[in-house]
Design an enzyme around this catalytic site. Structure first.
Site, mmCIF file in Angstrom:
data_model
loop_
_atom_site.group_PDB
_atom_site.id
_atom_site.type_symbol
_atom_site.label_atom_id
_atom_site.label_comp_id
_atom_site.label_asym_id
_atom_site.label_seq_id
_atom_site.Cartn_x
_atom_site.Cartn_y
_atom_site.Cartn_z
ATOM 1 C CD1 TRP A 184 -7.450 5.715 -5.352
ATOM 2 C CD2 TRP A 184 -5.322 5.298 -4.819
ATOM 3 N NE1 TRP A 184 -6.939 4.864 -6.302
ATOM 4 C CE2 TRP A 184 -5.632 4.591 -5.993
ATOM 5 C CE3 TRP A 184 -4.034 5.190 -4.292
ATOM 6 C CZ2 TRP A 184 -4.698 3.789 -6.668
ATOM 7 C CZ3 TRP A 184 -3.106 4.388 -4.952
ATOM 8 C CH2 TRP A 184 -3.456 3.701 -6.123
ATOM 9 C CG HIS A 185 -2.401 4.979 -0.716
ATOM 10 N ND1 HIS A 185 -2.458 6.285 -1.131
ATOM 11 C CD2 HIS A 185 -1.312 4.442 -1.321
ATOM 12 C CE1 HIS A 185 -1.449 6.529 -1.937
ATOM 13 N NE2 HIS A 185 -0.727 5.431 -2.080
ATOM 14 N N GLY A 186 -6.428 3.462 1.106
ATOM 15 C CA GLY A 186 -7.179 2.563 1.974
ATOM 16 C C GLY A 186 -8.068 3.381 2.883
#
Lengths: 472, 387
Positions: free
Chosen positions: A320-322
């Protein structure tokens, strides 16, 4: 628009607050919506439609899901909602990358440097998609009724304090606050204090340490000292940047009468990774637990499946962060440790001394942060080689000229704050809301004020980059 | 309270967190003081900001939809112009300087008030490759000049941090140690005369204490003495390369000594107590004999100087390398140097420019400061010209 900027502090915020407090209560949601959309559009007008679209789609799905009877059709409705939302998330993360970083597209799945500045606006997408998803699932599970107030709903999604970088919130936590909240000077003062604290944390601490982190991670063959210095610096930078931003968000919300939940609870005194995730980015781990972990089955399908669910939740949470393998590996690192800790707990291993577990947990966390921060997996492994001493021990001469005494002092100060803060909180009455020792808190609050002004000035000083006229 | 709020409160208590927004135990002063303070700060700041004319202007020709205009506005109309900008730079610059002896990013403070540019410390993995590419390019330039019968002499200027290594507080990375001599040798081996300016400039530093500095303390550039020493070191090579230098005689007049704040002082933004400015006696080079060609003045100058701000005659120039070189050679030098563009672009422009056509030289002296060897420039254009 970033909170730590002149445009936010001196143009947006005064205008917003003046109109907000002049308007009667029933117009305030509309003004919040207008202000928040303006703030988002200040970054890019062409992405505003996405925010509006995600909001509209979630609202409509809420209405549909409320009406539909239980059964397969309703499940497919919910699934289609997830596909749309997660598809939008996936698509826009990829699309941005193709444009922004040519290298990233080649060598990995492409990503934005979340690690560098968690407040970068592109991340807003991840947050408001999560807000939309949490609403849709809550309605689907019939845990909450759908809202018939599109204005309040849209204002909730766009609410500028949490639009850009959270905390991740459930609609229903705020729904009643949209209908009914108090505006008192005490609340505003509380918000002002939180805001100024966060601002100082970010500008005076995080931003000062940031250049050393970049220089260290850029070393082609980092030594033991290079790598650990960089890892520690990043550990501090990330915490003060992100928790500072959360403080500002909570403070701004309070200035509008909203109560936001806390996002950080002294994460670096954790005695295990399990505990770490109850203290770091609490709103996200709460969201992941409620909507991902439980949807996967939670702990209701046996020991092995429970561990797997936890592990997968962490991996997806990382992603989700990247969209970069670094984040996936970071998630796997934490997920694996969580599974091991659950196993050890079952076997009823005796509790170890905090003198071992706190530093031990910190080392595990720092190892994870190196992967999190690295631009590519190979860069992380270069740092790990350094951390193991494979490139020598002493500080490289290519890094030492960039290690400024002022930055080292700031790191020492930041470390002291990290480890004194929980003690301070306890002594000053963290628990249960009663302030036990008011005088030191008053002194600290008063001391915060010149620090806030200094931070505003540092912001200005930072943006001044002289260049040698003759340089090329 | 909804179920969620209850759960939330329970969660807070369980984690031992305060929820004291409406806490009536909070001391009275904290009820109003933070509000008053924050509103005062953003209120005053807002008023001061809006009073700035550029803040009320919107950038022209920038795209709003993609946020380009907003970025431009913030950077140029707002952040650069807020009334407290200068005070902030001075305050923080002063703090960093006085407490830590640090300059702003871009310069390092040495001993005894010596300032150095961080460009001479920068390293990257691809440096060796980049420098080799420069050597290749210089050879191509030599070949290009050869077409008109002109010879190339390279004036490779050693880094200030190299010449004044004893004044550094932090050593330059070891990987930069041999750049000067290695590059010099590579060029010499290719048949391009590259006199050893490092030795020439080190002499006054190590041997003659009374000679005065060869670089300015607070500037990236050399002193008049440094320019003169370099000119003298270059003269034999230029004279050997030339066929027949038309004579010219020069006299030098030293102007009275003045204080001069160098370009590196920009990185130490303190009003008082910073490193002392340089004291310089500026030389004035005047040609004393009649220019060849009599009244029409159409003498062809045999030597052309191409380079950077170390050579270009700008208003800040007090070292006058072109004059020193003319005097050392005993012939007038055509100055085709340009400031602010590095060493490659002025040469590229010279090769296709009017000066070369109007005044075909016998020798071209190309002044290249060492620190630009590792900087990446687009080099493709020359290859096109070479065809």
């Amino acid at each position: 628009m970033v909170f730590s900027s002149n445009v936010f502090l001196f143009l947006f915020l005064p205008l917003f607050l003046i109109v907000y407090y002049l308007l009667p209560f029933k117009w305030r949601s509309a003004w919040i919506l207008a202000g928040s959309y303006a703030l988002y559009a200040w970054w890019r007008v062409d992405f505003l439609w996405l925010l509006v679209a995600i909001t509209g789609v979630a609202y409509l799905y809420g209405l549909v899901l409320e009406k539909q009877p239980d059964g397969k059709a309703r499940m497919w409705t919910m699934i289609s909602a997830m596909v749309l939302n997660l598809g939008a998330l996936a698509y826009f993360k990829y699309a941005n990358f193709g444009v922004e970083s040519f290298n990233a597209v080649i060598s990995s799945l492409g990503m934005q440097p979340f690690a560098w500045a968690p407040i970068l606006l592109p991340i807003g997408l991840s947050f408001f998609v999560f807000h939309a998803i949490s609403y849709i699932i809550d309605v689907y599970r019939r845990e909450e009724p759908a809202t018939h107030n599109p204005l309040d709903f849209a204002a909730f999604i766009a609410l500028f304090p949490h639009l850009i970088a959270g905390p991740v919130l459930k609609y229903n936590l705020l729904a009643d606050q949209f209908r009914n909240r108090t505006h008192t000077v005490e609340k505003f003062s509380y918000g002002a204090t939180r805001f100024m604290t966060g601002f100082a944390k970010k500008v005076l601490l995080a931003d000062t340490i940031a250049p050393l982190v970049s220089a260290s991670f850029a070393q082609p063959d980092p030594t033991f000292a290079d790598a650990w210095l960089g890892a520690i610096a990043y550990t501090l930078q990330l915490y003060f940047d992100f928790s500072g931003y959360s403080d500002m968000a909570i403070g701004l919300a309070a200035m509008m009468g909203f109560k936001f939940p806390e996002n950080f609870n002294h994460p670096y005194i954790s005695r295990s990774i399990t505990e770490f995730w109850r203290r770091w980015h609490m709103s996200l781990s709460g969201w992941l637990q409620q909507y991902l972990y439980i949807s996967l089955g939670g702990n209701r399908k046996g020991e092995a499946r429970t561990k797997f669910n936890k592990w997968l939740t962490m991996v997806l949470g990382g992603l989700w962060h990247g969209a970069n393998w670094t984040f996936v590996l970071w998630g796997m690192w934490h997920g694996t440790i969580l599974a091991i800790e659950a196993e050890l707990k079952q076997k009823k291993r005796p509790a170890m001394s905090p003198w071992l577990t706190i530093p031990g947990t910190m080392i595990l966390v720092m190892i994870g942060w190196v992967m999190f921060r690295a631009d590519h997996v190979s860069d992380a492994f270069r740092m790990y080689a350094g951390m193991l001493g494979l490139n020598g021990f002493a500080l490289s001469d290519t890094l030492s000229w960039q290690v400024k005494p002022s930055v080292v002092l700031t790191m020492l100060l930041a470390t002291a704050i990290v480890y004194l803060a929980p003690w301070w909180g306890q002594r000053m009455g963290d628990v249960g809301g009663r302030l036990l020792r008011p005088a030191p808190v008053v002194v600290a609050t008063i001391a915060l004020m010149p620090l806030f002004v200094l931070a505003i000035m540092k912001l200005s000083a930072q943006s001044y980059t002289p260049f040698l006229y003759f340089q090329f | 309270m909804t179920k969620d709020r209850e759960e939330h409160q329970h969660h807070l208590k369980a984690e031992g967190l305060k929820d004291n927004i409406d806490n009536h135990d909070t001391p009275k002063v904290l009820h109003w003081l933070p509000t008053a303070f924050l509103l005062a700060v953003i209120g005053i700041g807002a008023v001061l900001t809006v009073m700035v004319p550029t803040v009320r202007q919107w950038p022209v020709g920038k795209d709003i939809v993609t946020g380009e205009a907003m970025l431009d506005y913030e950077k140029n109309n707002l952040d650069a112009k807020v009334p407290w900008r200068e005070a902030s730079v001075n305050l923080w610059g002063g703090l960093n300087y006085r407490l830590f002896g640090e300059a702003r990013d871009g310069a390092l403070i040495g001993k005894d008030g010596w300032l150095f540019t961080t460009e001479e410390y920068q390293t990257a993995k691809g440096d060796a490759q980049e420098i080799a590419g420069k050597v290749t390019y210089i050879k191509q330039v030599r070949d290009e000049l050869e077409k008109d019968g002109a010879k190339l002499v390279v004036a490779l200027i050693p880094a200030k941090a190299r010449v004044y290594a004893e004044q550094l507080r932090v050593p330059v990375p070891a990987q930069n140690a041999n750049i000067y001599q290695d590059t010099r040798q590579a060029l010499e081996q290719a048949g391009i005369a590259t006199p050893d300016l490092q030795t020439a400039l080190r002499k006054p530093v190590t041997e003659d204490r009374n000679a005065g500095p060869v670089f300015l303390k607070t500037d990236t550039h050399w002193t008049p003495l440094g320019a003169e020493e370099a000119a003298r070191a270059l003269a034999p090579a230029v004279q050997a390369a030339a066929s027949d230098l038309p004579p010219a005689s020069y006299e030098v007049e030293m102007k009275p000594a003045v204080q001069r704040s160098g370009d590196l002082l920009r990185y130490v933004p303190v009003k008082t107590g910073g490193p002392a400015p340089d004291t310089v006696q500026e030389p004035e080079y005047t040609r004393t004999d009649e220019s060849g060609g009599g009244l029409l003045g159409d003498e062809t100058l045999a030597v052309t100087l191409v380079g950077t701000s170390y050579s270009a005659e700008t208003k800040d120039n007090v070292w006058h390398f072109a004059g020193a070189l003319s005097r050392a050679l005993g012939t007038e030098v055509l100055n085709a140097a340009q400031e602010g563009k590095g060493p490659i672009v002025p040469m590229r422009e010279y090769l296709t420019g009017q000066d070369r056509q109007d005044n075909p030289p016998q020798v071209v002296v190309w002044e290249i400061p060492e620190r630009f060897l590792r900087v990446s420039y687009p080099l493709e254009e020359l290859k096109e010209n070479a065809e």
